[in-house]
Design a protein around this motif. Structure first.
Motif, PDB file in Angstrom:
ATOM      1  N   UNK A  59       0.827  -1.217   0.000  1.00  0.00           N
ATOM      2  CA  UNK A  59       0.000   0.000   0.000  1.00  0.00           C
ATOM      3  C   UNK A  59       0.856   1.260   0.000  1.00  0.00           C
ATOM      4  N   UNK A  60       1.959   1.234  -0.750  1.00  0.00           N
ATOM      5  CA  UNK A  60       2.851   2.382  -0.787  1.00  0.00           C
ATOM      6  C   UNK A  60       2.353   3.516  -1.656  1.00  0.00           C
ATOM      7  N   UNK A  61       1.394   3.250  -2.526  1.00  0.00           N
ATOM      8  CA  UNK A  61       0.865   4.279  -3.416  1.00  0.00           C
ATOM      9  C   UNK A  61      -0.504   4.758  -2.970  1.00  0.00           C
ATOM     10  N   UNK A  62      -1.427   4.855  -3.941  1.00  0.00           N
ATOM     11  CA  UNK A  62      -2.762   5.359  -3.640  1.00  0.00           C
ATOM     12  C   UNK A  62      -3.501   4.478  -2.640  1.00  0.00           C
ATOM     13  N   UNK A  63      -3.159   3.205  -2.577  1.00  0.00           N
ATOM     14  CA  UNK A  63      -3.827   2.305  -1.641  1.00  0.00           C
ATOM     15  C   UNK A  63      -3.526   2.652  -0.191  1.00  0.00           C
ATOM     16  N   UNK A  64      -2.482   3.432   0.042  1.00  0.00           N
ATOM     17  CA  UNK A  64      -2.187   3.890   1.383  1.00  0.00           C
ATOM     18  C   UNK A  64      -2.490   5.348   1.596  1.00  0.00           C
ATOM     19  N   UNK A  65      -2.727   6.063   0.506  1.00  0.00           N
ATOM     20  CA  UNK A  65      -2.888   7.510   0.604  1.00  0.00           C
ATOM     21  C   UNK A  65      -4.217   7.981   0.020  1.00  0.00           C
ATOM     22  N   UNK A 427       8.248   4.954  -3.693  1.00  0.00           N
ATOM     23  CA  UNK A 427       9.200   5.670  -2.842  1.00  0.00           C
ATOM     24  C   UNK A 427       9.692   6.956  -3.491  1.00  0.00           C
ATOM     25  N   UNK A 428       9.581   7.042  -4.813  1.00  0.00           N
ATOM     26  CA  UNK A 428      10.127   8.183  -5.543  1.00  0.00           C
ATOM     27  C   UNK A 428       9.101   9.276  -5.816  1.00  0.00           C
ATOM     28  N   UNK A 429       7.890   9.127  -5.302  1.00  0.00           N
ATOM     29  CA  UNK A 429       6.854  10.135  -5.529  1.00  0.00           C
ATOM     30  C   UNK A 429       7.237  11.433  -4.809  1.00  0.00           C
ATOM     31  N   UNK A 430       7.218  12.529  -5.539  1.00  0.00           N
ATOM     32  CA  UNK A 430       7.578  13.829  -4.976  1.00  0.00           C
ATOM     33  C   UNK A 430       6.380  14.472  -4.293  1.00  0.00           C
ATOM     34  N   UNK A 431       6.577  14.908  -3.076  1.00  0.00           N
ATOM     35  CA  UNK A 431       5.552  15.614  -2.319  1.00  0.00           C
ATOM     36  C   UNK A 431       5.925  17.088  -2.254  1.00  0.00           C
ATOM     37  N   UNK A 432       5.065  17.943  -2.756  1.00  0.00           N
ATOM     38  CA  UNK A 432       5.312  19.381  -2.740  1.00  0.00           C
ATOM     39  C   UNK A 432       4.638  19.968  -1.502  1.00  0.00           C
TER      40      UNK A 432
END
Length: 535
Positions: A59-65, A427-432
């Motif tokens: 759930x590292x992507x949308x499934x967790x967020x 893990x590489x998704x950028x959060x602004x």
């Protein structure tokens, strides 16, 4: 009982001599497929084995967020009723109310004007919050449950997020320039409890025409047409609206228990769904729980590795397995990154926006979505509502944050953006940070409880958007390559439709056909050619 999930970077060999099914992706869809395989009447642990391969973390992507909104008025209707019912059944069977915060709630649409409060410097000063306390290291939330520390994080519900939309542009966009990705966030399905047609909500309504492919959206609605349509829908829906006992200065009356919204900012509102048609889950908790139940069968294992290609038969062109690179922290530190080939009888891709990185011709792209979770003022939780908004911030500028009240926090998301392509892993998704803070700023003008609260999490994920003009997705079923299956492109309804997808995929894999729902219109082979041999 262990509350962490065991994994490895190499297979155990337990699949040998059995019908072996590889599921690529340990998001909510992938784990639901594994779970329903182990619950299928034809499943036999002596004959079947499932391997889930996940690049980084469960759930590292949308499934967790994701926000975790569930609705009978979602899309596509081929699987929505089934999936909504399965969510209810799972919650009843496993005490979902306690374990993943399942509950029914009310959904409303609010239209408001926050221009005045945005210019109010005194309120702007009140917007200050404890940044050091509220902001947490994004890396902390992105770990596979691998030890006692991660186990504690799961128990304390540190992972709060949404499968939906986000990002604000500083430039106000005119209403006529907006288009929708999730243009059926609500449909006009006839639900008698609503006493009329439902208002459509566009979770990613504000993407400009120049920023998106016309294949992924419908044509833009003009400002005049949009306002006329909304007026008609509001008139119908208000016939059954419960109204507040206290008049606001502008004459709008909100439901009595929606007392955490500033009435003076609201110009109009309508009911979208009640507890009979709307619910919610905490997606990270749900995904991890369902995966643990699947692994408890003894016939499911989790491998942490990045799948780089599908293995095809040179003679028949059928899918025969996958090649993956071990990607645990230990493997990367030791340099153990040699590709490993793992053969299987069937391969299922459930990697959302990462699908096209494995199948380049697959018409599924990613829309980045920022979101935050907020602890309201003094930690006092607000009444259970899912709120879709349309807030005026300037003469021609609007924002549309969505606000979901949870049991121990409030989840907020905004518009989506395509500023950054889908990265290699979650893990590489950028959060602004600025986008998240701007989101907090806007909802603070709508709710004093949130304005005086603090941010718990800032995060971003990618939604899987189907780039075809004739379908909103998802794609579920066998591709035109034998033994290669796809379960992806769920757009903003991935959390809602995961159990239904899992059940019909289990039927396809074990029975050869889906019996719980007619998914013929979702057939991947209708939309793209997955064949790669002979190139």
């Amino acid at each position: 009982m262990e509350d962490f999930i065991k994994y490895t970077s190499s297979h155990s060999g337990k699949h040998e001599g059995k019908q072996h099914i590889i599921i690529v992706g340990a998001g909510i869809v992938g784990v639901c497929i594994a779970y329903y395989i182990t619950r299928h009447p034809s499943f036999d642990p002596d004959q079947h084995y499932v391997t889930i391969i996940e690049s980084k973390r469960v759930a590292g992507g949308a499934s967790g967020k994701a926000g975790g909104l569930l609705a009978l008025w979602a899309f596509p209707q081929q699987i929505v009723p089934l999936s909504f019912q399965l969510h209810s059944e799972l919650a009843e069977e496993y005490s979902g109310e306690d374990l993943w915060d399942y509950r029914r709630l009310t959904t409303v649409s609010l239209e408001g004007d926050i221009q005045k409060s945005l210019k109010d410097t005194e309120e702007d000063e009140d917007d200050d919050y404890d940044d050091e306390e509220g902001e947490e290291d994004e890396e902390e939330e992105e770990g596979v449950l691998e030890d006692d520390e991660d186990e504690e994080e799961f128990q304390e519900a540190e992972y709060f997020h949404d499968d939906e939309n986000n990002s604000y542009s500083d430039d106000a966009m005119s209403r006529s320039s907006k288009e929708s990705i999730c243009d059926n966030r609500s449909t006009n399905t006839d639900l008698s409890s609503h006493n009329g047609e439902l208002e459509h909500h566009h979770i990613n309504e504000h993407r400009t025409q120049s920023a998106i492919s016309p294949q992924s959206t419908g044509s833009a609605t003009s400002s005049v047409e949009e306002k006329a349509t909304k007026k008609k829908r509001r008139t119908v829906s208000k016939n059954s609206i419960m109204q507040n006992e206290h008049d606001a200065s502008n004459g709008v009356k909100l439901p009595t228990d929606l007392n955490w919204i500033k009435q003076s900012a609201i110009q109009d509102w309508s009911m979208l769904g009640g507890e009979d048609t709307t619910a919610q889950v905490h997606p990270y908790k749900f995904t991890n729980f369902i995966l643990k139940k699947a692994i408890e069968s003894g016939s499911v294992e989790l491998i942490i590795g990045k799948v780089n290609e599908i293995i095809f038969s040179e003679t028949t062109g059928e899918a025969e397995g996958v090649s993956y690179i071990p990607s645990t922290a230990q493997d990367e530190q030791s340099g153990n990154t040699e590709p490993i080939e793992l053969l299987a009888d069937q391969v299922v891709l459930s990697v959302g926006p990462w699908t096209s990185k494995i199948l380049p011709d697959c018409p599924i792209s990613g829309l980045r979505a920022h979101s935050i979770t907020v602890l309201p003022e003094n930690g006092v939780m607000v009444s259970p509502y899912a709120i879709f908004t349309e807030l005026k911030i300037s003469k021609s500028g609007f924002v549309s944050p969505e606000v979901y009240a949870r049991k121990d926090e409030v989840y907020v998301c905004g518009e989506g953006d395509t500023a950054v392509d889908v990265p290699e892993t979650t893990d590489d998704v950028q959060v602004v940070k600025e986008k998240c803070d701007r989101l907090f700023h806007f909802v603070g003008k709508l709710s004093p409880n949130l304005r005086k609260g603090r941010i718990l999490k800032r995060q971003a994920c990618y939604l899987p958007v189907l780039d075809v003009p004739s379908s909103s997705g998802p794609l579920i079923g066998e591709t035109n390559v034998p033994r290669l299956y796809l379960a992806s492109g769920h757009s903003c309804w991935g959390i809602n439709n995961a159990p239904g997808t899992g059940k019909v995929m289990a039927e396809l894999l074990l029975d050869g056909e889906a019996s719980s729902a007619d998914i013929s219109a979702l057939d991947p082979s209708l939309y793209f050619d997955a064949s790669v041999w002979g190139e």
